[in-house]
Design a protein around this motif. Structure first.
Motif, PDB file in Angstrom:
ATOM      1  N   LEU A 152      -4.610 -10.239  10.626  1.00 37.68           N
ATOM      2  CA  LEU A 152      -3.590 -11.213   9.726  1.00 37.68           C
ATOM      3  C   LEU A 152      -3.006 -10.141   9.078  1.00 37.68           C
ATOM      4  N   LEU A 153      -4.329 -10.192   7.761  1.00 39.00           N
ATOM      5  CA  LEU A 153      -3.730 -10.410   6.581  1.00 39.00           C
ATOM      6  C   LEU A 153      -3.055  -8.595   5.912  1.00 39.00           C
ATOM      7  N   ARG A 154      -3.191  -7.519   6.645  1.00 37.03           N
ATOM      8  CA  ARG A 154      -2.713  -6.318   6.941  1.00 37.03           C
ATOM      9  C   ARG A 154      -0.824  -6.721   7.187  1.00 37.03           C
ATOM     10  N   LEU A 155      -0.299  -7.460   8.274  1.00 32.97           N
ATOM     11  CA  LEU A 155       0.806  -8.436   8.997  1.00 32.97           C
ATOM     12  C   LEU A 155       0.612  -8.969   7.553  1.00 32.97           C
ATOM     13  N   LEU A 156       0.250 -10.046   7.161  1.00 29.47           N
ATOM     14  CA  LEU A 156       0.913 -10.827   5.726  1.00 29.47           C
ATOM     15  C   LEU A 156       1.535  -9.990   5.040  1.00 29.47           C
ATOM     16  N   HIS A 157      -0.018  -8.595   4.031  1.00 25.55           N
ATOM     17  CA  HIS A 157       0.843  -8.026   2.819  1.00 25.55           C
ATOM     18  C   HIS A 157       1.860  -7.067   2.872  1.00 25.55           C
ATOM     19  N   ALA A 158       2.569  -7.593   4.485  1.00 25.28           N
ATOM     20  CA  ALA A 158       3.637  -6.765   4.612  1.00 25.28           C
ATOM     21  C   ALA A 158       4.697  -7.595   4.138  1.00 25.28           C
ATOM     22  N   ALA A 159       5.038  -8.847   4.492  1.00 25.12           N
ATOM     23  CA  ALA A 159       5.877  -9.395   4.747  1.00 25.12           C
ATOM     24  C   ALA A 159       5.695 -10.831   5.033  1.00 25.12           C
ATOM     25  N   PRO A 160       5.680 -12.200   4.520  1.00 28.64           N
ATOM     26  CA  PRO A 160       5.493 -13.288   4.623  1.00 28.64           C
ATOM     27  C   PRO A 160       5.459 -13.791   5.977  1.00 28.64           C
TER      28      PRO A 160
ATOM     29  N   GLU B 214       1.500  -1.304   0.186  1.00 25.23           N
ATOM     30  CA  GLU B 214       0.039   0.088   0.077  1.00 25.23           C
ATOM     31  C   GLU B 214       0.819   1.482   0.043  1.00 25.23           C
ATOM     32  N   HIS B 215       2.211   1.720   0.796  1.00 25.47           N
ATOM     33  CA  HIS B 215       3.204   2.898   0.407  1.00 25.47           C
ATOM     34  C   HIS B 215       3.207   2.854  -0.773  1.00 25.47           C
ATOM     35  N   ILE B 216       3.513   2.278  -2.118  1.00 24.29           N
ATOM     36  CA  ILE B 216       4.213   2.008  -2.810  1.00 24.29           C
ATOM     37  C   ILE B 216       2.305   2.778  -3.920  1.00 24.29           C
ATOM     38  N   LEU B 217       1.635   2.201  -4.191  1.00 21.67           N
ATOM     39  CA  LEU B 217       0.261   2.384  -4.188  1.00 21.67           C
ATOM     40  C   LEU B 217       0.135   4.026  -3.541  1.00 21.67           C
ATOM     41  N   GLU B 218       0.300   4.153  -2.783  1.00 20.89           N
ATOM     42  CA  GLU B 218      -0.446   5.749  -1.815  1.00 20.89           C
ATOM     43  C   GLU B 218       0.472   6.565  -3.146  1.00 20.89           C
ATOM     44  N   ALA B 219       1.712   6.181  -3.019  1.00 24.70           N
ATOM     45  CA  ALA B 219       2.826   6.891  -3.823  1.00 24.70           C
ATOM     46  C   ALA B 219       2.563   7.285  -5.171  1.00 24.70           C
ATOM     47  N   LEU B 220       2.038   6.119  -6.165  1.00 23.51           N
ATOM     48  CA  LEU B 220       1.944   6.096  -7.640  1.00 23.51           C
ATOM     49  C   LEU B 220       0.543   6.895  -7.474  1.00 23.51           C
TER      50      LEU B 220
ATOM     51  N   GLY C 252      -0.147   9.630  -6.135  1.00 22.42           N
ATOM     52  CA  GLY C 252      -0.512  10.735  -6.043  1.00 22.42           C
ATOM     53  C   GLY C 252       0.131  11.597  -6.338  1.00 22.42           C
ATOM     54  N   TRP C 253       0.506  10.829  -7.681  1.00 21.94           N
ATOM     55  CA  TRP C 253       1.138  10.535  -9.179  1.00 21.94           C
ATOM     56  C   TRP C 253      -0.310  10.920 -10.207  1.00 21.94           C
ATOM     57  N   GLN C 254      -1.019  10.050 -10.019  1.00 23.60           N
ATOM     58  CA  GLN C 254      -2.364  10.465 -10.653  1.00 23.60           C
ATOM     59  C   GLN C 254      -1.576   9.434 -12.565  1.00 23.60           C
ATOM     60  N   ARG C 255      -1.330   8.165 -11.542  1.00 17.99           N
ATOM     61  CA  ARG C 255      -0.531   7.078 -12.215  1.00 17.99           C
ATOM     62  C   ARG C 255      -0.837   6.344 -12.622  1.00 17.99           C
ATOM     63  N   LEU C 256      -2.135   5.606 -11.160  1.00 21.51           N
ATOM     64  CA  LEU C 256      -2.117   4.275 -11.594  1.00 21.51           C
ATOM     65  C   LEU C 256      -2.937   3.764 -12.089  1.00 21.51           C
ATOM     66  N   PRO C 257      -2.427   2.769 -12.879  1.00 22.20           N
ATOM     67  CA  PRO C 257      -3.358   1.858 -13.540  1.00 22.20           C
ATOM     68  C   PRO C 257      -4.338   1.584 -13.180  1.00 22.20           C
ATOM     69  N   VAL C 258      -5.357   1.579 -14.168  1.00 20.56           N
ATOM     70  CA  VAL C 258      -6.905   1.163 -14.399  1.00 20.56           C
ATOM     71  C   VAL C 258      -7.083  -0.392 -13.135  1.00 20.56           C
ATOM     72  N   GLY C 259      -7.940  -0.386 -12.125  1.00 20.05           N
ATOM     73  CA  GLY C 259      -8.092  -1.286 -11.697  1.00 20.05           C
ATOM     74  C   GLY C 259      -7.018  -1.953 -10.288  1.00 20.05           C
ATOM     75  N   ALA C 260      -6.564  -1.062 -10.599  1.00 17.28           N
ATOM     76  CA  ALA C 260      -5.698  -0.868  -9.421  1.00 17.28           C
ATOM     77  C   ALA C 260      -5.244  -0.046  -8.035  1.00 17.28           C
ATOM     78  N   GLU C 261      -6.340   0.270  -8.008  1.00  9.69           N
ATOM     79  CA  GLU C 261      -7.431   0.103  -6.165  1.00  9.69           C
ATOM     80  C   GLU C 261      -7.268  -0.069  -5.850  1.00  9.69           C
ATOM     81  N   PRO C 262      -6.346  -0.231  -4.542  1.00 13.02           N
ATOM     82  CA  PRO C 262      -5.909  -1.900  -3.740  1.00 13.02           C
ATOM     83  C   PRO C 262      -7.913  -1.951  -3.014  1.00 13.02           C
ATOM     84  N   THR C 263      -8.182  -3.060  -2.618  1.00 16.16           N
ATOM     85  CA  THR C 263      -9.620  -3.066  -1.098  1.00 16.16           C
ATOM     86  C   THR C 263      -8.441  -3.149  -0.348  1.00 16.16           C
ATOM     87  N   PRO C 264      -9.499  -2.443   0.791  1.00  9.18           N
ATOM     88  CA  PRO C 264      -8.451  -2.067   1.811  1.00  9.18           C
ATOM     89  C   PRO C 264      -8.868  -2.696   2.006  1.00  9.18           C
ATOM     90  N   VAL C 265      -7.233  -3.508   3.453  1.00  8.64           N
ATOM     91  CA  VAL C 265      -7.696  -4.432   4.313  1.00  8.64           C
ATOM     92  C   VAL C 265      -7.588  -4.252   5.786  1.00  8.64           C
TER      93      VAL C 265
END
Length: 366
Positions: free
Chosen positions: A316-324, A291-297, A299-312
């Motif tokens: 446990l999923l929040r932890l797993l999105h950071a790392a396995p 999400e840190h990367i997606l948020e930055a992008l 901000g550029w208004q260059r996020l590709p179509v369909g790249a808006e992430p579903t809120p987590v």
């Protein structure tokens, strides 16, 4: 098969470009010097040696252009282009990647095996150590799955370690990935990743090189190809790297090209984290989740179509999105009891939102 990208370039001119491309000591800037001076590769090839010397070009360039091996190599490349899914992108053609065209010293010619159209899609480069740790490989795979699932093409150098993990993970979730070689496409290196490259081509991704088809591995080629990895991408994510890693070259080039640089921190006791820590001290964005990367992008208004992430929302999923993580590590990180963690993971696995591989749990993105 006909090649739409070279349709507007007559065969004689295409052959002349391929001959120029094979000349010793003739890099992208000298190639373009010749094109600007003479207007075409055909005229450059037939120009007197004195005209080349007047442009400051090495004598061996002018002398080599008429060698049989140069002509034969160009003829072989012409034949290669007739093969299925084998293409040549040229700087003055409309299908040349727009982002790459903006960088200094952009390659005038790119050989591409696979689908060349994905080079215009939004890309994130992922790079790191060839001798990556197991946790580093797992982190690279997790980030690649999530980024590919968010609609990004994953671009890397098809090296061992982090590169290979990123490419494979993108394929695993049905995403697309681009490998940039430091050799010619017919002289693949490293051989251990040849099957991965073949799978990429077969599954709608691409492998490319600016070097002649038969170019062998040479130490100077790999830093040079890094400018292409960063030049194609919106940003570069460094997953794990020592202070001497070539990944830091890619990150430096990305910064010079105006691209975003992201780095994943690690233990202060792990040598493979020191390169990332150096990048963060130098201004790279510290990344702990996709999400840190997606948020930055965004901000550029260059996020590709369909790249808006579903809120987590699941902790446990929040932890797993950071790392396995292992189930025990999840219990420690979440503060939950192990039995509660195991029950929750079972539910998440049945829902298709998490999966376990080799003892570590991953968040699923598709």
């Amino acid at each position: 098969m006909p090649l739409p990208e070279s349709a507007s370039v007559p065969p004689a001119e295409l052959e002349a470009r391929l001959r120029l491309h094979r000349l010793p000591d003739l890099g992208p800037r000298r190639f373009m010097t010749l094109m600007e001076a003479f207007g075409s590769a055909s005229k450059a090839i037939s120009a007197p040696a004195s005209a080349w010397r007047a442009l400051g070009l090495p004598a061996q360039c002018a002398e080599a252009r008429r060698l049989a091996e140069i002509r034969d190599g160009a003829a072989h490349a012409m034949a290669w282009l007739e093969g299925q899914a084998q293409h040549l992108l040229m700087w003055d053609q409309p299908d040349y990647p727009a982002l790459l065209a903006q960088i200094s010293g952009a390659p005038p010619l790119l050989f591409v095996a696979g689908d060349p159209t994905i080079l215009e899609k939004p890309q994130l480069a992922m790079v790191g150590s060839r001798r990556a740790s197991r946790p580093g490989m797992d982190t690279a795979a997790a980030f690649s799955r999530s980024l590919a699932g968010a609609g990004f093409v994953i671009t890397s150098g098809l090296a061992l370690g982090i590169d290979a993990a990123a490419h494979q993970a993108a394929l695993d979730v049905g995403g697309q990935t681009i490998g940039v070689l430091g050799t010619g496409l017919e002289n693949f290196y490293p051989q251990r990743n040849r099957r991965l490259a073949e799978a990429m081509i077969a599954q709608g991704s691409a492998v490319l090189s600016e070097f002649p088809l038969d170019a062998p591995p040479h130490a100077s080629n790999f830093p040079r190809r890094n400018r292409i990895i960063s030049g194609l991408s919106l940003g570069v994510l460094v997953v794990e790297a020592s202070v001497a890693s070539g990944s830091l070259i890619t990150a430096r080039l990305a910064a010079e090209q105006g691209r975003e640089v992201y780095a994943i921190p690690g233990s202060i006791h792990h040598p493979g984290a020191r390169g990332c820590h150096q990048l963060i001290r130098d201004g790279a964005a510290l990344v702990e989740t996709v999400e840190h990367i997606l948020e930055a992008l965004r901000g550029w208004q260059r996020l590709p179509v369909g790249a808006e992430p579903t809120p987590v929302t699941h902790p446990l999923l929040r932890l797993l999105h950071a790392a396995p993580l292992t189930s025990e590590a999840l219990a420690d990180a979440s503060g939950w009891g192990l039995s509660k963690v195991l029950a929750a993971l079972t539910d998440l696995e049945m829902e298709g939102r998490a999966t376990c591989e080799h003892g570590r749990w991953f968040a699923r993105t598709s």
